[in-house]
Design a protein around this motif. Structure first.
Motif, PDB file in Angstrom:
ATOM      1  N   LEU A  99       0.838  -1.201   0.000  1.00  0.00           N
ATOM      2  CA  LEU A  99       0.000   0.000   0.000  1.00  0.00           C
ATOM      3  C   LEU A  99       0.873   1.250   0.000  1.00  0.00           C
ATOM      4  CD1 LEU A  99      -1.351   0.808   3.553  1.00  0.00           C
ATOM      5  CD2 LEU A  99       0.121  -1.149   3.138  1.00  0.00           C
ATOM      6  N   GLN A 100       0.303   2.313  -0.571  1.00  0.00           N
ATOM      7  CA  GLN A 100       0.950   3.612  -0.467  1.00  0.00           C
ATOM      8  C   GLN A 100      -0.022   4.574   0.206  1.00  0.00           C
ATOM      9  OE1 GLN A 100       2.857   4.940  -4.124  1.00  0.00           O
ATOM     10  NE2 GLN A 100       3.614   2.876  -4.500  1.00  0.00           N
ATOM     11  N   CYS A 101      -1.011   5.086  -0.514  1.00  0.00           N
ATOM     12  CA  CYS A 101      -1.958   5.995   0.152  1.00  0.00           C
ATOM     13  C   CYS A 101      -2.924   5.224   1.047  1.00  0.00           C
ATOM     14  CB  CYS A 101      -2.733   6.818  -0.873  1.00  0.00           C
ATOM     15  SG  CYS A 101      -4.079   5.923  -1.670  1.00  0.00           S
ATOM     16  N   GLY A 102      -3.165   3.938   0.714  1.00  0.00           N
ATOM     17  CA  GLY A 102      -4.022   3.114   1.563  1.00  0.00           C
ATOM     18  C   GLY A 102      -5.501   3.183   1.241  1.00  0.00           C
ATOM     19  N   PHE A 103      -5.871   3.933   0.219  1.00  0.00           N
ATOM     20  CA  PHE A 103      -7.310   4.069  -0.054  1.00  0.00           C
ATOM     21  C   PHE A 103      -7.937   2.748  -0.484  1.00  0.00           C
ATOM     22  CE2 PHE A 103     -11.279   5.178  -1.948  1.00  0.00           C
ATOM     23  CZ  PHE A 103     -11.748   6.162  -1.100  1.00  0.00           C
ATOM     24  N   CYS A 104      -7.223   1.999  -1.309  1.00  0.00           N
ATOM     25  CA  CYS A 104      -7.783   0.741  -1.827  1.00  0.00           C
ATOM     26  C   CYS A 104      -7.635  -0.405  -0.828  1.00  0.00           C
ATOM     27  CB  CYS A 104      -7.074   0.357  -3.129  1.00  0.00           C
ATOM     28  SG  CYS A 104      -5.330  -0.089  -2.867  1.00  0.00           S
ATOM     29  N   CYS A 136      -6.143  -0.141  -7.737  1.00  0.00           N
ATOM     30  CA  CYS A 136      -5.197   0.646  -6.941  1.00  0.00           C
ATOM     31  C   CYS A 136      -4.529   1.645  -7.858  1.00  0.00           C
ATOM     32  CB  CYS A 136      -4.145  -0.284  -6.323  1.00  0.00           C
ATOM     33  SG  CYS A 136      -2.858   0.632  -5.454  1.00  0.00           S
ATOM     34  N   ARG A 137      -4.531   2.912  -7.463  1.00  0.00           N
ATOM     35  CA  ARG A 137      -3.904   3.898  -8.337  1.00  0.00           C
ATOM     36  C   ARG A 137      -2.452   4.164  -7.943  1.00  0.00           C
ATOM     37  NH1 ARG A 137      -6.540   9.739  -7.572  1.00  0.00           N
ATOM     38  NH2 ARG A 137      -4.696  10.243  -8.789  1.00  0.00           N
ATOM     39  N   CYS A 138      -1.991   3.578  -6.863  1.00  0.00           N
ATOM     40  CA  CYS A 138      -0.639   3.901  -6.405  1.00  0.00           C
ATOM     41  C   CYS A 138       0.399   2.819  -6.697  1.00  0.00           C
ATOM     42  CB  CYS A 138      -0.616   4.129  -4.897  1.00  0.00           C
ATOM     43  SG  CYS A 138      -1.742   5.380  -4.288  1.00  0.00           S
ATOM     44  N   THR A 139       0.140   1.603  -6.269  1.00  0.00           N
ATOM     45  CA  THR A 139       1.251   0.661  -6.086  1.00  0.00           C
ATOM     46  C   THR A 139       1.770  -0.007  -7.347  1.00  0.00           C
ATOM     47  OG1 THR A 139      -0.256  -1.201  -5.768  1.00  0.00           O
ATOM     48  CG2 THR A 139       0.397   0.010  -3.795  1.00  0.00           C
TER      49      THR A 139
HETATM   50  S1  FES Z   1      -2.496   2.362  -2.230  1.00  0.00           S
HETATM   51 FE1  FES Z   1      -3.328   4.152  -3.072  1.00  0.00          FE
HETATM   52  S2  FES Z   1      -4.970   3.368  -4.220  1.00  0.00           S
HETATM   53 FE2  FES Z   1      -3.958   1.596  -3.649  1.00  0.00          FE
END
Ligand code: FES
Ligand SMILES: Cc1cc2nc3c(=O)[nH]c(=O)nc-3n(C[C@H](O)[C@H](O)[C@H](O)COP(=O)(O)OP(=O)(O)OC[C@H]3O[C@@H](n4cnc5c(N)ncnc54)[C@H](O)[C@@H]3O)c2cc1C
Ligand code: FES
Lengths: 155, 258
Positions: A99-104, A136-139
Protein backbone atom coordinates in the motif's frame (compact mmCIF):
# COMPACT_ATOMS: atom_id res chain seq x y z
CA UNK A 1 -39.16 6.41 6.10
CA UNK A 2 -36.51 4.50 7.97
CA UNK A 3 -36.48 0.77 8.67
CA UNK A 4 -35.24 -0.92 11.85
CA UNK A 5 -32.52 -3.49 11.32
CA UNK A 6 -30.09 -5.46 13.40
CA UNK A 7 -26.72 -6.56 12.12
CA UNK A 8 -23.49 -7.85 13.60
CA UNK A 9 -20.47 -5.86 12.48
CA UNK A 10 -17.04 -7.25 13.39
CA UNK A 11 -18.65 -9.11 16.28
CA UNK A 12 -20.52 -6.08 17.61
CA UNK A 13 -24.33 -5.93 17.52
CA UNK A 14 -25.97 -2.85 16.02
CA UNK A 15 -29.66 -1.97 16.26
CA UNK A 16 -30.20 0.73 13.68
CA UNK A 17 -32.87 2.74 11.92
CA UNK A 18 -31.72 3.00 8.32
CA UNK A 19 -33.03 4.78 5.28
CA UNK A 20 -33.67 2.26 2.48
CA UNK A 21 -31.64 4.25 -0.04
CA UNK A 22 -28.54 4.20 2.13
CA UNK A 23 -26.04 1.58 1.07
CA UNK A 24 -24.34 -0.79 3.45
CA UNK A 25 -21.15 1.22 2.86
CA UNK A 26 -22.87 4.45 3.95
CA UNK A 27 -24.35 2.88 7.06
CA UNK A 28 -21.10 1.16 8.07
CA UNK A 29 -19.30 4.48 7.80
CA UNK A 30 -21.90 6.86 9.16
CA UNK A 31 -23.96 4.83 11.63
CA UNK A 32 -21.49 2.16 12.77
CA UNK A 33 -18.35 4.30 12.87
CA UNK A 34 -16.58 1.88 10.54
CA UNK A 35 -14.87 4.48 8.38
CA UNK A 36 -12.19 1.92 7.58
CA UNK A 37 -14.44 0.76 4.77
CA UNK A 38 -13.74 3.15 1.92
CA UNK A 39 -16.01 4.39 -0.81
CA UNK A 40 -14.49 5.20 -4.18
CA UNK A 41 -16.69 4.93 -7.24
CA UNK A 42 -20.04 4.08 -5.61
CA UNK A 43 -21.04 1.97 -8.58
CA UNK A 44 -19.28 -1.30 -8.17
CA UNK A 45 -16.12 -0.95 -10.23
CA UNK A 46 -13.28 -0.02 -7.85
CA UNK A 47 -13.67 -2.58 -5.06
CA UNK A 48 -12.61 -0.21 -2.25
CA UNK A 49 -15.86 -0.87 -0.37
CA UNK A 50 -15.58 -4.69 -0.39
CA UNK A 51 -16.68 -6.30 2.90
CA UNK A 52 -17.80 -9.80 3.82
CA UNK A 53 -21.52 -10.36 4.40
CA UNK A 54 -22.21 -13.77 5.93
CA UNK A 55 -18.66 -14.68 4.90
CA UNK A 56 -19.08 -13.79 1.23
CA UNK A 57 -17.35 -10.80 -0.36
CA UNK A 58 -19.75 -8.11 -1.58
CA UNK A 59 -19.52 -4.55 -2.85
CA UNK A 60 -21.03 -2.67 0.08
CA UNK A 61 -21.87 0.22 -2.28
CA UNK A 62 -24.18 -2.09 -4.28
CA UNK A 63 -26.10 -3.51 -1.34
CA UNK A 64 -28.60 -1.48 0.63
CA UNK A 65 -28.17 -1.64 4.40
CA UNK A 66 -31.79 -2.82 4.78
CA UNK A 67 -30.72 -5.91 2.85
CA UNK A 68 -28.11 -6.72 5.47
CA UNK A 69 -30.79 -7.12 8.11
CA UNK A 70 -29.83 -10.01 10.40
CA UNK A 71 -26.52 -10.49 8.60
CA UNK A 72 -22.99 -10.76 9.90
CA UNK A 73 -20.68 -8.20 8.36
CA UNK A 74 -16.88 -8.28 8.52
CA UNK A 75 -14.89 -5.17 7.71
CA UNK A 76 -11.20 -4.37 7.66
CA UNK A 77 -11.56 -3.10 11.23
CA UNK A 78 -12.21 -6.57 12.55
CA UNK A 79 -9.00 -8.02 11.13
CA UNK A 80 -6.46 -7.16 13.83
CA UNK A 81 -6.34 -9.15 17.07
CA UNK A 82 -7.71 -7.87 20.40
CA UNK A 83 -4.21 -6.84 21.43
CA UNK A 84 -3.62 -4.93 18.20
CA UNK A 85 -1.59 -7.65 16.49
CA UNK A 86 -1.97 -7.27 12.76
CA UNK A 87 -3.74 -9.95 10.75
CA UNK A 88 -1.17 -11.92 8.72
CA UNK A 89 -2.45 -10.26 5.53
CA UNK A 90 -2.13 -6.79 7.07
CA UNK A 91 1.42 -7.64 8.16
CA UNK A 92 2.26 -8.95 4.69
CA UNK A 93 0.91 -5.78 3.05
CA UNK A 94 3.16 -3.74 5.35
CA UNK A 95 6.17 -5.97 4.69
CA UNK A 96 5.79 -5.95 0.89
CA UNK A 97 4.79 -2.32 0.36
CA UNK A 98 1.33 -3.49 -0.64
CA UNK A 99 0.00 0.00 0.00
CA UNK A 100 0.95 3.61 -0.47
CA UNK A 101 -1.96 5.99 0.15
CA UNK A 102 -4.02 3.11 1.56
CA UNK A 103 -7.31 4.07 -0.05
CA UNK A 104 -7.78 0.74 -1.83
CA UNK A 105 -6.34 -1.32 1.04
CA UNK A 106 -9.53 -2.13 3.01
CA UNK A 107 -11.11 -3.64 -0.09
CA UNK A 108 -7.87 -5.35 -1.12
CA UNK A 109 -7.57 -6.95 2.31
CA UNK A 110 -11.17 -8.19 2.45
CA UNK A 111 -10.89 -9.61 -1.07
CA UNK A 112 -7.67 -11.34 -0.08
CA UNK A 113 -9.24 -12.69 3.14
CA UNK A 114 -11.90 -14.37 1.02
CA UNK A 115 -9.28 -15.67 -1.40
CA UNK A 116 -7.29 -17.30 1.40
CA UNK A 117 -10.51 -18.69 2.89
CA UNK A 118 -11.65 -20.29 -0.36
CA UNK A 119 -8.50 -21.32 -2.25
CA UNK A 120 -6.11 -23.69 -0.49
CA UNK A 121 -2.90 -22.95 -2.33
CA UNK A 122 -3.35 -20.05 -4.75
CA UNK A 123 -0.65 -19.53 -7.39
CA UNK A 124 0.36 -16.07 -8.57
CA UNK A 125 -1.97 -16.15 -11.57
CA UNK A 126 -4.95 -17.05 -9.36
CA UNK A 127 -4.06 -14.24 -6.97
CA UNK A 128 -3.82 -11.73 -9.84
CA UNK A 129 -7.16 -12.86 -11.27
CA UNK A 130 -8.91 -12.80 -7.93
CA UNK A 131 -7.54 -9.38 -6.95
CA UNK A 132 -8.32 -7.85 -10.36
CA UNK A 133 -11.68 -6.54 -9.17
CA UNK A 134 -9.90 -4.10 -6.89
CA UNK A 135 -8.30 -1.03 -8.38
CA UNK A 136 -5.20 0.65 -6.94
CA UNK A 137 -3.90 3.90 -8.34
CA UNK A 138 -0.64 3.90 -6.40
CA UNK A 139 1.25 0.66 -6.09
CA UNK A 140 1.37 -0.90 -9.53
CA UNK A 141 -0.01 -4.06 -7.88
CA UNK A 142 3.25 -6.00 -7.62
CA UNK A 143 3.56 -5.40 -3.88
CA UNK A 144 -0.07 -6.38 -3.37
CA UNK A 145 0.33 -9.68 -5.21
CA UNK A 146 3.62 -10.33 -3.34
CA UNK A 147 1.87 -9.68 -0.03
CA UNK A 148 -1.04 -12.02 -0.74
CA UNK A 149 1.32 -14.68 -2.03
CA UNK A 150 3.48 -14.42 1.10
CA UNK A 151 0.46 -14.58 3.41
CA UNK A 152 -0.85 -17.62 1.54
CA UNK A 153 2.53 -19.39 1.70
CA UNK A 154 3.23 -18.74 5.35
CA UNK A 155 -0.05 -20.21 6.58
CA UNK B 1 -23.62 9.62 -6.14
CA UNK B 2 -26.39 8.44 -3.87
CA UNK B 3 -29.65 6.87 -5.00
CA UNK B 4 -32.85 8.92 -4.91
CA UNK B 5 -35.30 7.93 -2.13
CA UNK B 6 -37.60 4.98 -2.72
CA UNK B 7 -40.03 2.80 -0.85
CA UNK B 8 -38.62 -0.63 0.00
CA UNK B 9 -40.64 -3.84 0.17
CA UNK B 10 -39.39 -7.37 0.69
CA UNK B 11 -42.05 -9.94 -0.22
CA UNK B 12 -41.46 -13.65 0.34
CA UNK B 13 -43.59 -15.11 -2.47
CA UNK B 14 -43.87 -14.57 -6.21
CA UNK B 15 -47.55 -13.64 -5.79
CA UNK B 16 -46.63 -10.90 -3.36
CA UNK B 17 -43.92 -9.63 -5.73
CA UNK B 18 -46.47 -9.39 -8.54
CA UNK B 19 -48.95 -7.65 -6.23
CA UNK B 20 -46.30 -5.13 -5.15
CA UNK B 21 -45.34 -4.43 -8.79
CA UNK B 22 -49.00 -3.99 -9.75
CA UNK B 23 -49.56 -1.62 -6.86
CA UNK B 24 -46.51 0.42 -7.85
CA UNK B 25 -48.24 0.96 -11.19
CA UNK B 26 -45.18 1.10 -13.43
CA UNK B 27 -43.04 2.94 -10.86
CA UNK B 28 -41.73 -0.25 -9.23
CA UNK B 29 -38.60 -2.26 -9.99
CA UNK B 30 -37.43 -5.67 -8.93
CA UNK B 31 -34.18 -5.66 -6.93
CA UNK B 32 -32.31 -8.95 -7.27
CA UNK B 33 -28.51 -8.95 -6.95
CA UNK B 34 -28.42 -5.20 -7.44
CA UNK B 35 -25.20 -5.47 -9.47
CA UNK B 36 -26.72 -3.66 -12.45
CA UNK B 37 -29.68 -1.83 -10.93
CA UNK B 38 -27.89 -0.15 -8.03
CA UNK B 39 -25.14 1.40 -10.21
CA UNK B 40 -27.83 2.76 -12.53
CA UNK B 41 -29.70 4.19 -9.54
CA UNK B 42 -26.53 5.62 -8.03
CA UNK B 43 -25.88 7.42 -11.31
CA UNK B 44 -29.51 8.63 -11.16
CA UNK B 45 -30.23 7.07 -14.54
CA UNK B 46 -33.12 5.25 -12.82
CA UNK B 47 -35.34 6.53 -10.01
CA UNK B 48 -37.88 3.81 -9.22
CA UNK B 49 -40.43 4.87 -6.59
CA UNK B 50 -40.67 1.35 -5.17
CA UNK B 51 -37.99 -1.32 -4.96
CA UNK B 52 -39.33 -4.84 -4.68
CA UNK B 53 -36.49 -6.85 -3.13
CA UNK B 54 -36.92 -10.46 -4.30
CA UNK B 55 -33.95 -11.89 -2.38
CA UNK B 56 -36.18 -13.48 0.26
CA UNK B 57 -38.66 -15.03 -2.16
CA UNK B 58 -38.72 -18.74 -1.46
CA UNK B 59 -38.12 -21.46 -4.01
CA UNK B 60 -36.17 -19.44 -6.57
CA UNK B 61 -32.62 -20.40 -5.54
CA UNK B 62 -32.71 -23.99 -6.72
CA UNK B 63 -30.70 -25.54 -9.47
CA UNK B 64 -32.18 -28.81 -10.74
CA UNK B 65 -31.19 -31.12 -13.56
CA UNK B 66 -33.78 -33.10 -15.40
CA UNK B 67 -34.18 -34.56 -18.83
CA UNK B 68 -31.17 -33.05 -20.53
CA UNK B 69 -31.61 -29.56 -19.18
CA UNK B 70 -30.76 -27.60 -16.08
CA UNK B 71 -33.40 -25.50 -14.40
CA UNK B 72 -31.90 -22.39 -12.85
CA UNK B 73 -34.06 -20.46 -10.38
CA UNK B 74 -34.07 -16.70 -10.92
CA UNK B 75 -32.16 -16.12 -7.68
CA UNK B 76 -29.30 -18.53 -8.36
CA UNK B 77 -26.11 -16.47 -8.01
CA UNK B 78 -23.42 -16.35 -10.66
CA UNK B 79 -21.06 -17.91 -8.12
CA UNK B 80 -23.27 -20.99 -7.81
CA UNK B 81 -23.53 -21.25 -11.59
CA UNK B 82 -19.75 -21.07 -11.85
CA UNK B 83 -19.30 -23.87 -9.32
CA UNK B 84 -21.97 -26.34 -10.51
CA UNK B 85 -20.96 -29.22 -12.77
CA UNK B 86 -24.30 -30.20 -14.34
CA UNK B 87 -23.98 -27.63 -17.14
CA UNK B 88 -20.30 -27.04 -17.96
CA UNK B 89 -21.04 -24.33 -20.55
CA UNK B 90 -23.03 -22.30 -17.99
CA UNK B 91 -20.23 -22.74 -15.47
CA UNK B 92 -17.62 -21.52 -17.95
CA UNK B 93 -19.75 -18.51 -18.91
CA UNK B 94 -20.50 -17.60 -15.28
CA UNK B 95 -16.79 -17.64 -14.41
CA UNK B 96 -16.35 -14.80 -16.90
CA UNK B 97 -18.92 -12.53 -15.21
CA UNK B 98 -17.22 -9.70 -13.34
CA UNK B 99 -15.36 -10.57 -10.17
CA UNK B 100 -16.02 -12.78 -7.14
CA UNK B 101 -17.73 -9.97 -5.21
CA UNK B 102 -20.05 -9.40 -8.19
CA UNK B 103 -20.76 -13.11 -8.63
CA UNK B 104 -21.73 -13.61 -4.98
CA UNK B 105 -24.66 -11.21 -5.46
CA UNK B 106 -25.59 -11.13 -9.16
CA UNK B 107 -28.37 -13.51 -10.19
CA UNK B 108 -29.26 -15.50 -13.30
CA UNK B 109 -32.75 -13.94 -13.44
CA UNK B 110 -31.30 -10.44 -13.10
CA UNK B 111 -28.78 -10.99 -15.86
CA UNK B 112 -31.43 -12.30 -18.27
CA UNK B 113 -33.93 -9.55 -17.38
CA UNK B 114 -31.29 -6.82 -17.61
CA UNK B 115 -30.46 -7.91 -21.20
CA UNK B 116 -27.08 -6.23 -21.44
CA UNK B 117 -25.83 -6.87 -25.01
CA UNK B 118 -22.35 -7.55 -23.61
CA UNK B 119 -23.48 -10.00 -20.91
CA UNK B 120 -22.61 -13.70 -21.05
CA UNK B 121 -25.79 -15.43 -19.87
CA UNK B 122 -28.10 -14.04 -22.59
CA UNK B 123 -25.69 -15.38 -25.23
CA UNK B 124 -25.67 -18.82 -23.58
CA UNK B 125 -29.48 -18.70 -23.31
CA UNK B 126 -29.94 -18.03 -27.03
CA UNK B 127 -27.23 -20.51 -28.05
CA UNK B 128 -28.76 -23.38 -26.07
CA UNK B 129 -32.36 -22.49 -26.90
CA UNK B 130 -33.19 -21.79 -23.25
CA UNK B 131 -36.75 -21.21 -22.05
CA UNK B 132 -37.51 -18.42 -19.61
CA UNK B 133 -40.36 -18.81 -17.14
CA UNK B 134 -42.19 -15.54 -16.62
CA UNK B 135 -44.76 -15.00 -13.86
CA UNK B 136 -47.48 -12.39 -14.36
CA UNK B 137 -50.97 -11.49 -13.27
CA UNK B 138 -52.45 -14.14 -15.59
CA UNK B 139 -50.15 -16.92 -14.40
CA UNK B 140 -46.94 -18.25 -15.89
CA UNK B 141 -45.83 -18.02 -19.50
CA UNK B 142 -42.82 -19.54 -21.19
CA UNK B 143 -40.68 -17.50 -23.54
CA UNK B 144 -37.88 -18.74 -25.79
CA UNK B 145 -34.73 -16.79 -24.95
CA UNK B 146 -34.41 -15.44 -28.49
CA UNK B 147 -37.90 -13.94 -28.23
CA UNK B 148 -37.11 -12.30 -24.90
CA UNK B 149 -34.34 -9.92 -25.92
CA UNK B 150 -35.69 -6.88 -27.77
CA UNK B 151 -32.74 -4.46 -27.76
CA UNK B 152 -29.95 -3.17 -25.54
CA UNK B 153 -31.27 -3.42 -21.95
CA UNK B 154 -34.73 -4.13 -23.39
CA UNK B 155 -36.87 -7.24 -23.19
CA UNK B 156 -40.40 -8.26 -24.09
CA UNK B 157 -41.22 -8.52 -20.37
CA UNK B 158 -43.99 -6.31 -19.04
CA UNK B 159 -42.97 -4.03 -16.16
CA UNK B 160 -45.18 -6.01 -13.77
CA UNK B 161 -43.85 -9.44 -14.76
CA UNK B 162 -41.09 -11.40 -13.11
CA UNK B 163 -38.62 -13.97 -14.40
CA UNK B 164 -38.80 -16.94 -12.01
CA UNK B 165 -36.42 -19.35 -13.72
CA UNK B 166 -34.57 -20.38 -16.86
CA UNK B 167 -34.27 -23.86 -18.37
CA UNK B 168 -30.95 -24.30 -20.13
CA UNK B 169 -30.67 -27.45 -22.29
CA UNK B 170 -27.30 -29.15 -21.80
CA UNK B 171 -25.47 -29.13 -25.14
CA UNK B 172 -23.79 -32.26 -26.48
CA UNK B 173 -20.92 -30.17 -27.82
CA UNK B 174 -20.08 -26.62 -26.86
CA UNK B 175 -17.44 -23.91 -26.98
CA UNK B 176 -17.09 -20.55 -25.27
CA UNK B 177 -14.69 -17.71 -26.10
CA UNK B 178 -14.69 -14.05 -25.19
CA UNK B 179 -12.38 -11.10 -25.40
CA UNK B 180 -12.27 -8.50 -22.62
CA UNK B 181 -9.71 -5.74 -22.14
CA UNK B 182 -9.07 -6.70 -18.52
CA UNK B 183 -9.90 -9.73 -16.42
CA UNK B 184 -13.46 -9.38 -15.13
CA UNK B 185 -14.50 -6.60 -17.50
CA UNK B 186 -17.56 -6.89 -19.68
CA UNK B 187 -16.46 -8.64 -22.87
CA UNK B 188 -16.13 -6.74 -26.14
CA UNK B 189 -17.22 -9.88 -27.97
CA UNK B 190 -18.48 -13.24 -26.71
CA UNK B 191 -19.09 -16.28 -28.91
CA UNK B 192 -20.94 -19.36 -27.73
CA UNK B 193 -21.21 -22.49 -29.84
CA UNK B 194 -23.73 -25.08 -28.68
CA UNK B 195 -25.17 -28.24 -30.17
CA UNK B 196 -28.55 -29.23 -28.76
CA UNK B 197 -30.56 -32.12 -30.24
CA UNK B 198 -28.28 -32.15 -33.28
CA UNK B 199 -28.88 -28.43 -33.94
CA UNK B 200 -25.66 -26.41 -33.93
CA UNK B 201 -25.87 -22.73 -33.06
CA UNK B 202 -23.22 -20.04 -33.10
CA UNK B 203 -24.33 -16.98 -31.15
CA UNK B 204 -22.38 -13.76 -30.81
CA UNK B 205 -22.69 -11.16 -28.05
CA UNK B 206 -21.36 -7.60 -28.17
CA UNK B 207 -21.83 -7.05 -31.90
CA UNK B 208 -25.46 -5.95 -31.92
CA UNK B 209 -28.36 -4.86 -29.71
CA UNK B 210 -29.12 -8.46 -28.71
CA UNK B 211 -27.25 -11.78 -28.98
CA UNK B 212 -26.94 -12.51 -32.72
CA UNK B 213 -27.57 -16.02 -33.95
CA UNK B 214 -25.38 -16.66 -36.98
CA UNK B 215 -26.72 -18.31 -40.12
CA UNK B 216 -23.31 -19.60 -41.12
CA UNK B 217 -21.57 -22.45 -39.40
CA UNK B 218 -18.03 -21.28 -40.03
CA UNK B 219 -15.94 -18.52 -38.49
CA UNK B 220 -14.88 -16.81 -41.75
CA UNK B 221 -18.35 -16.48 -43.28
CA UNK B 222 -19.70 -15.31 -39.94
CA UNK B 223 -17.82 -12.04 -40.32
CA UNK B 224 -19.88 -11.11 -43.41
CA UNK B 225 -23.14 -11.45 -41.50
CA UNK B 226 -22.28 -9.12 -38.66
CA UNK B 227 -22.84 -5.37 -38.60
CA UNK B 228 -21.29 -4.27 -35.32
CA UNK B 229 -21.18 -0.59 -34.46
CA UNK B 230 -17.96 0.94 -33.24
CA UNK B 231 -17.65 2.77 -29.95
CA UNK B 232 -14.83 3.97 -27.76
CA UNK B 233 -14.05 0.41 -26.71
CA UNK B 234 -13.48 -0.81 -30.25
CA UNK B 235 -14.23 0.05 -33.89
CA UNK B 236 -16.74 -1.92 -35.97
CA UNK B 237 -13.94 -3.63 -37.89
CA UNK B 238 -12.11 -4.56 -34.72
CA UNK B 239 -15.25 -6.12 -33.26
CA UNK B 240 -15.91 -8.02 -36.46
CA UNK B 241 -12.35 -9.32 -36.43
CA UNK B 242 -12.71 -10.31 -32.79
CA UNK B 243 -15.96 -12.12 -33.53
CA UNK B 244 -14.28 -14.18 -36.25
CA UNK B 245 -11.37 -15.08 -34.00
CA UNK B 246 -13.60 -15.86 -30.99
CA UNK B 247 -15.81 -18.01 -33.23
CA UNK B 248 -12.74 -19.88 -34.42
CA UNK B 249 -11.69 -20.53 -30.82
CA UNK B 250 -15.17 -21.49 -29.65
CA UNK B 251 -15.60 -23.89 -32.58
CA UNK B 252 -12.18 -25.39 -31.95
CA UNK B 253 -12.91 -25.96 -28.28
CA UNK B 254 -16.22 -27.58 -29.27
CA UNK B 255 -14.20 -29.92 -31.49
CA UNK B 256 -15.83 -28.56 -34.65
CA UNK B 257 -14.00 -27.56 -37.84
CA UNK B 258 -15.04 -23.96 -38.55
S1 FES C 1 -2.50 2.36 -2.23
FE1 FES C 1 -3.33 4.15 -3.07
S2 FES C 1 -4.97 3.37 -4.22
FE2 FES C 1 -3.96 1.60 -3.65
C1 LIG D 1 -18.06 -4.24 -11.75
C2 LIG D 1 -19.10 -5.07 -12.43
C3 LIG D 1 -18.74 -5.92 -13.46
C4 LIG D 1 -19.68 -6.69 -14.11
N1 LIG D 1 -19.27 -7.50 -15.10
C5 LIG D 1 -20.17 -8.26 -15.76
C6 LIG D 1 -19.78 -9.11 -16.82
O1 LIG D 1 -18.59 -9.21 -17.17
N2 LIG D 1 -20.75 -9.83 -17.46
C7 LIG D 1 -22.08 -9.75 -17.09
O2 LIG D 1 -22.90 -10.44 -17.68
N3 LIG D 1 -22.47 -8.97 -16.08
C8 LIG D 1 -21.56 -8.21 -15.43
N4 LIG D 1 -21.99 -7.41 -14.39
C9 LIG D 1 -23.44 -7.34 -14.07
C10 LIG D 1 -23.88 -8.53 -13.24
O3 LIG D 1 -23.81 -9.72 -13.99
C11 LIG D 1 -25.32 -8.42 -12.78
O4 LIG D 1 -25.44 -9.37 -11.78
C12 LIG D 1 -26.44 -8.70 -13.76
O5 LIG D 1 -26.32 -7.96 -14.92
C13 LIG D 1 -27.80 -8.33 -13.16
O6 LIG D 1 -28.16 -9.23 -12.19
P1 LIG D 1 -28.62 -8.76 -10.73
O7 LIG D 1 -29.16 -9.97 -10.07
O8 LIG D 1 -27.53 -8.06 -10.07
O9 LIG D 1 -29.84 -7.79 -11.10
P2 LIG D 1 -30.30 -6.36 -10.55
O10 LIG D 1 -29.19 -5.40 -10.67
O11 LIG D 1 -30.92 -6.52 -9.21
O12 LIG D 1 -31.42 -6.04 -11.61
C14 LIG D 1 -31.11 -5.73 -12.96
C15 LIG D 1 -32.40 -5.44 -13.74
O13 LIG D 1 -33.16 -6.63 -13.90
C16 LIG D 1 -34.43 -6.53 -13.26
N5 LIG D 1 -34.65 -7.84 -12.63
C17 LIG D 1 -33.84 -8.47 -11.75
N6 LIG D 1 -34.32 -9.69 -11.45
C18 LIG D 1 -35.46 -9.85 -12.15
C19 LIG D 1 -36.42 -10.89 -12.27
N7 LIG D 1 -36.27 -12.05 -11.61
N8 LIG D 1 -37.50 -10.70 -13.10
C20 LIG D 1 -37.64 -9.54 -13.79
N9 LIG D 1 -36.78 -8.50 -13.71
C21 LIG D 1 -35.70 -8.66 -12.90
C22 LIG D 1 -34.31 -5.38 -12.29
O14 LIG D 1 -35.54 -4.76 -12.06
C23 LIG D 1 -33.33 -4.47 -13.02
O15 LIG D 1 -33.99 -3.72 -14.00
C24 LIG D 1 -21.06 -6.61 -13.72
C25 LIG D 1 -21.43 -5.77 -12.68
C26 LIG D 1 -20.48 -4.99 -12.04
C27 LIG D 1 -20.91 -4.08 -10.95
S1 FES E 1 -17.10 2.14 -3.96
FE1 FES E 1 -17.98 0.20 -4.14
S2 FES E 1 -16.92 -0.63 -5.79
FE2 FES E 1 -16.19 1.40 -5.79
Amino acid sequence: MSVDITMIVDGERFDLAVEPRHTLADVLREQCGRTGTHVGCEHGVCGACTVLVDDEPVRSCLMFAVQARECTVSTVEGLEGEDGTLHPLQQAFADHHGLQCGFCTPGMLMTAVNLLDTVADPDRETIRAEMSGNICRCTGYTGIVDAVEDAARSR
Amino acid sequence: MKCAPFEYVRPTSVDDVLAALAEADGEGKILAGGQSLVPVMALRMARPAVLVDVNKVEGLSDLECDDGSVHVGALVRHRTLAEQTAHPLLAEAARHIGHTAIRTRGTAGGSIAHADPAAELPVVAVATGATVTVAGADGDRWVAAEDLFAGPLMTTLDPDEMVTGIDFPVPTRWGFAEFARRHGDFALVTVVVAEVDGDLRIVVGGVGPVPIRARSTGAETLGDELTPTGDLHGSADFRRGLAIEMARRALASAGIQG
